[in-house]
Design a protein around this motif. Structure first.
Motif, PDB file in Angstrom:
ATOM      1  N   THR A 200       8.836  13.033  -6.218  1.00 19.70           N
ATOM      2  CA  THR A 200      10.290  13.143  -6.370  1.00 19.70           C
ATOM      3  C   THR A 200      11.013  12.953  -5.041  1.00 19.70           C
ATOM      4  N   VAL A 201      10.520  13.583  -3.992  1.00 17.15           N
ATOM      5  CA  VAL A 201      11.169  13.471  -2.690  1.00 17.15           C
ATOM      6  C   VAL A 201      11.093  12.044  -2.163  1.00 17.15           C
ATOM      7  N   GLY A 202       9.971  11.360  -2.383  1.00 19.91           N
ATOM      8  CA  GLY A 202       9.785  10.044  -1.779  1.00 19.91           C
ATOM      9  C   GLY A 202      10.137   8.851  -2.640  1.00 19.91           C
ATOM     10  N   ARG A 203      10.491   9.069  -3.897  1.00 16.96           N
ATOM     11  CA  ARG A 203      10.636   7.933  -4.816  1.00 16.96           C
ATOM     12  C   ARG A 203      11.838   7.043  -4.507  1.00 16.96           C
ATOM     13  N   ALA A 204      12.856   7.566  -3.826  1.00 19.81           N
ATOM     14  CA  ALA A 204      14.051   6.770  -3.547  1.00 19.81           C
ATOM     15  C   ALA A 204      13.839   5.759  -2.423  1.00 19.81           C
ATOM     16  N   SER A 205      12.742   5.881  -1.684  1.00 26.07           N
ATOM     17  CA  SER A 205      12.474   4.963  -0.585  1.00 26.07           C
ATOM     18  C   SER A 205      11.751   3.719  -1.088  1.00 26.07           C
ATOM     19  N   THR A 206      11.930   2.613  -0.390  1.00 33.19           N
ATOM     20  CA  THR A 206      11.160   1.409  -0.676  1.00 33.19           C
ATOM     21  C   THR A 206       9.719   1.541  -0.195  1.00 33.19           C
ATOM     22  N   ARG A 207       9.434   2.600   0.566  1.00 31.09           N
ATOM     23  CA  ARG A 207       8.093   2.848   1.088  1.00 31.09           C
ATOM     24  C   ARG A 207       7.473   3.964   0.258  1.00 31.09           C
ATOM     25  N   ALA A 208       6.422   3.650  -0.455  1.00 35.05           N
ATOM     26  CA  ALA A 208       5.869   4.551  -1.459  1.00 35.05           C
ATOM     27  C   ALA A 208       5.410   5.870  -0.848  1.00 35.05           C
ATOM     28  N   PRO A 209       5.745   6.992  -1.489  1.00 35.25           N
ATOM     29  CA  PRO A 209       5.228   8.288  -1.038  1.00 35.25           C
ATOM     30  C   PRO A 209       3.731   8.364  -1.326  1.00 35.25           C
ATOM     31  N   ARG A 210       3.065   9.273  -0.631  1.00 34.27           N
ATOM     32  CA  ARG A 210       1.625   9.416  -0.844  1.00 34.27           C
ATOM     33  C   ARG A 210       1.131  10.764  -0.325  1.00 34.27           C
ATOM     34  N   LEU A 211      -0.053  11.112  -0.798  1.00 32.77           N
ATOM     35  CA  LEU A 211      -0.758  12.279  -0.280  1.00 32.77           C
ATOM     36  C   LEU A 211      -2.022  11.777   0.408  1.00 32.77           C
ATOM     37  N   LEU A 212      -2.208  12.168   1.665  1.00 32.40           N
ATOM     38  CA  LEU A 212      -3.398  11.818   2.427  1.00 32.40           C
ATOM     39  C   LEU A 212      -4.329  13.023   2.440  1.00 32.40           C
ATOM     40  N   ASP A 213      -5.585  12.795   2.089  1.00 31.50           N
ATOM     41  CA  ASP A 213      -6.569  13.876   1.991  1.00 31.50           C
ATOM     42  C   ASP A 213      -7.820  13.457   2.764  1.00 31.50           C
ATOM     43  N   MET A 214      -7.953  13.946   4.003  1.00 34.09           N
ATOM     44  CA  MET A 214      -9.083  13.605   4.853  1.00 34.09           C
ATOM     45  C   MET A 214     -10.035  14.783   4.947  1.00 34.09           C
ATOM     46  N   GLU A 282       9.303   9.310   2.767  1.00 27.74           N
ATOM     47  CA  GLU A 282      10.579   9.087   3.444  1.00 27.74           C
ATOM     48  C   GLU A 282      11.660   9.596   2.509  1.00 27.74           C
ATOM     49  N   ASN A 283      12.525  10.466   2.990  1.00 25.56           N
ATOM     50  CA  ASN A 283      13.588  11.040   2.170  1.00 25.56           C
ATOM     51  C   ASN A 283      14.813  10.146   2.276  1.00 25.56           C
ATOM     52  N   SER A 284      14.983   9.283   1.290  1.00 25.20           N
ATOM     53  CA  SER A 284      16.029   8.262   1.348  1.00 25.20           C
ATOM     54  C   SER A 284      17.017   8.438   0.199  1.00 25.20           C
ATOM     55  N   VAL A 285      17.986   7.525   0.159  1.00 26.93           N
ATOM     56  CA  VAL A 285      19.028   7.556  -0.863  1.00 26.93           C
ATOM     57  C   VAL A 285      18.998   6.256  -1.656  1.00 26.93           C
ATOM     58  N   ASN A 288      17.725   6.342  -7.749  1.00 27.81           N
ATOM     59  CA  ASN A 288      16.787   7.286  -8.361  1.00 27.81           C
ATOM     60  C   ASN A 288      16.459   8.470  -7.458  1.00 27.81           C
ATOM     61  N   ALA A 289      17.324   8.713  -6.459  1.00 31.28           N
ATOM     62  CA  ALA A 289      17.108   9.871  -5.588  1.00 31.28           C
ATOM     63  C   ALA A 289      17.291  11.163  -6.375  1.00 31.28           C
ATOM     64  N   PHE A 290      16.527  12.183  -5.990  1.00 30.73           N
ATOM     65  CA  PHE A 290      16.720  13.473  -6.645  1.00 30.73           C
ATOM     66  C   PHE A 290      18.043  14.096  -6.188  1.00 30.73           C
ATOM     67  N   ARG A 291      18.585  14.979  -7.025  1.00 33.43           N
ATOM     68  CA  ARG A 291      19.968  15.433  -6.870  1.00 33.43           C
ATOM     69  C   ARG A 291      20.063  16.946  -6.676  1.00 33.43           C
ATOM     70  N   PRO A 292      21.133  17.403  -6.018  1.00 33.20           N
ATOM     71  CA  PRO A 292      21.423  18.842  -6.042  1.00 33.20           C
ATOM     72  C   PRO A 292      21.612  19.297  -7.494  1.00 33.20           C
ATOM     73  N   GLY A 293      21.044  20.421  -7.823  1.00 35.86           N
ATOM     74  CA  GLY A 293      21.113  20.928  -9.181  1.00 35.86           C
ATOM     75  C   GLY A 293      19.920  20.585 -10.039  1.00 35.86           C
ATOM     76  N   ASP A 294      19.124  19.603  -9.611  1.00 31.87           N
ATOM     77  CA  ASP A 294      17.902  19.293 -10.347  1.00 31.87           C
ATOM     78  C   ASP A 294      16.947  20.488 -10.302  1.00 31.87           C
ATOM     79  N   ILE A 295      16.131  20.588 -11.307  1.00 29.40           N
ATOM     80  CA  ILE A 295      15.065  21.591 -11.313  1.00 29.40           C
ATOM     81  C   ILE A 295      13.737  20.852 -11.418  1.00 29.40           C
ATOM     82  N   LEU A 296      12.892  21.060 -10.434  1.00 29.18           N
ATOM     83  CA  LEU A 296      11.601  20.401 -10.356  1.00 29.18           C
ATOM     84  C   LEU A 296      10.494  21.392 -10.705  1.00 29.18           C
ATOM     85  N   THR A 297       9.388  20.847 -11.183  1.00 32.70           N
ATOM     86  CA  THR A 297       8.213  21.662 -11.450  1.00 32.70           C
ATOM     87  C   THR A 297       7.122  21.254 -10.476  1.00 32.70           C
TER      88      THR A 297
END
Length: 460
Positions: A200-214, A282-285, A288-297
């Motif tokens: 949710t935080v990274g989806r608004a960026s053209t650079r895909a969010p990811r989790l790195l697990d080393m 990347e927290n972008s605008v 499809n950016a997440f909004r104030p008032g949204d509730i995330l799980t």
């Protein structure tokens, strides 16, 4: 950039440490020409003074370095690094009667003073080199300096060249170097594998969010390092003002610090099993950016009301910490450039941290004092829990009122960890003005203290 000592067979110019207390006695033992030279140049042993002494051939035979008095050393760290910054290229040797800790600090400071960020302009100078002083573990200090320099390079690189892709590349390079494994979950696969808040935080960026697990190591106690990897933070729809956005390339400072620490651990082959988790976004605008008032799980099922999209770091860390908690480590450490409130509380030079474990806190604080990597324990004040409980959801990501911002952020993260040995560091990751061994720019905070504490905390 790597930091190395001079080869042992190099001819070295001695650097004599002279304190203000011993100056008169020392001067009285010198030949008259040296006395005249020292007095003519105003050298008195005052902290940071540097004076070269000519030899018979008029070349430099010795260097005097002012060691000041005891109070000078409580005010400033890495004083000897001033010599490394001021002297011309060549090979030098430390000449002074120091305690083991002071000798190690002086030596490490010399190595760190050689750091330059030259990716875009300038060139690395031919820095003066130091012969390994007596009793110093050279490979250990070289590994610590190299890890710190990795952290600095990652933070100093602008977001145009340090997005989630590049942060992944840095992690992959480290994994390949030390034969570690790296698993990456990116883009919409984050939803498939239940990392909803990272996505949710990274989806608004053209650079895909990811989790790195080393993961590295096959035996010994377990250590999990979680680092905030927000490669740039616009603030999302609650857009930051320009003055606050200018340094947001450093918002991945937590990730940079845990990668630097991980490099130290692997380079020194500590007998433990290491896991590094980095939510890289990347927290972008955009539309499809997440909004104030949204509730995330979150990954662990807790719901979070979004009252400010600029409090995004705790969201991505929550999913990563929830993953870490599914296989609890003997020690879990989270590092993040999380709140401005921490900077207001302790300034840019201290690394505040939170833990309920008194023994862990004591070990960390003592280690910070030993290696001059200052830490400050902050309170996980449970009565403030109600401040992050909005009623409409389980948690509030940005409680109103502005009070105790760093504490409420730590309490938020604590909801995603059940492991008993957990510490969260709310670091700054930036040195606002040049200091010995610490140029202006990206800087590691807390990593050297954690490294020093690990043998005691994990019984290595």
């Amino acid at each position: 950039m790597t930091a190395r000592f001079a080869p042992p067979d190099d001819r070295a110019i001695p650097i004599r440490l002279v304190s203000t207390a011993e100056f008169e006695d020392w001067l009285g033992q010198q030949d008259e020409p040296i006395q005249d030279w020292v007095q003519a140049n105003g050298f008195t042993g005052k902290v940071g003074q540097i004076l070269t002494l000519p030899g018979p051939d008029m070349g430099v035979s010795r260097v005097l370095f002012g060691w000041g008095n005891g109070s000078d050393h409580t005010r400033d760290r890495f004083l000897f690094a001033k010599a490394a910054a001021a002297l011309p290229s060549g090979t030098y040797a430390l000449d002074g009667d120091l305690t083991d800790n002071a000798r190690e600090e002086a030596t490490l400071g010399w190595l760190l003073a050689g750091y330059r960020f030259t990716r875009y302009a300038g060139a690395s100078p031919d820095a003066p080199r130091l012969k390994v002083p007596r009793g110093v573990n050279a490979p250990r200090l070289e590994a610590i300096a190299a890890g710190e320099m990795l952290t600095r390079d990652l933070i100093n690189t602008p977001a145009s060249d340090m997005g989630p892709d590049e942060l992944e590349a840095a992690c992959r390079s480290l994994a390949e170097r030390f034969d570690a494994t790296l698993r990456v979950v990116a883009g919409d696969a984050l939803l498939d594998e239940n990392f909803p808040m990272i996505h949710t935080v990274g989806r608004a960026s053209t650079r895909a969010p990811r989790l790195l697990d080393m993961q590295w190591g096959s035996s010994g106690p377990t250590l999990t390092l979680v680092g905030k990897g927000v490669c740039f933070d616009t603030g999302g729809l609650n857009l930051k003002p320009g003055a606050s956005m200018g340094l947001m390339k450093k918002d991945m400072g937590g990730a940079a610090t845990v990668l630097g620490l991980a490099q130290m651990i692997m380079d020194l082959a500590l007998p433990l099993r290491l896991r590094v988790l980095i939510p890289a976004v990347e927290n972008s605008v955009s539309g499809n950016a997440f909004r104030p008032g949204d509730i995330l799980t979150a990954r662990n099922g807790l719901t979070v009301e979004i009252n400010n999209t600029d409090a995004e770091g705790r969201l991505v860390l929550a999913d990563a910490l929830a993953l870490a908690d599914e296989t609890p480590a003997d020690l879990t450490i989270c590092m993040a450039t999380l709140t401005g409130a921490a900077r207001v509380a302790v300034g840019p030079d201290l690394a505040p941290f939170y833990t309920d474990d008194d023994a862990l806190a004591l070990a960390l604080v003592q280690a910070g004092k030993r290696v001059r990597d200052p830490l400050w324990r902050m309170p996980l004040h449970r009565p403030y829990d109600r401040m992050i409980e909005p009623g409409i959801a389980d948690l509030d990501n940005a409680p109103a009122g502005g009070f105790a911002g760093s504490i409420t952020a730590a309490l938020f993260l604590d909801r995603f960890v059940s492991a008993p040995r957990f510490a969260h560091f709310d670091i700054y990751g930036w040195n606002p003005s040049a200091a010995p061994a610490r140029p202006k720019g990206g800087v590691g905070m807390g990593a050297r203290a954690i490294l020093d504490a690990l043998p005691r905390v994990l019984d290595l």
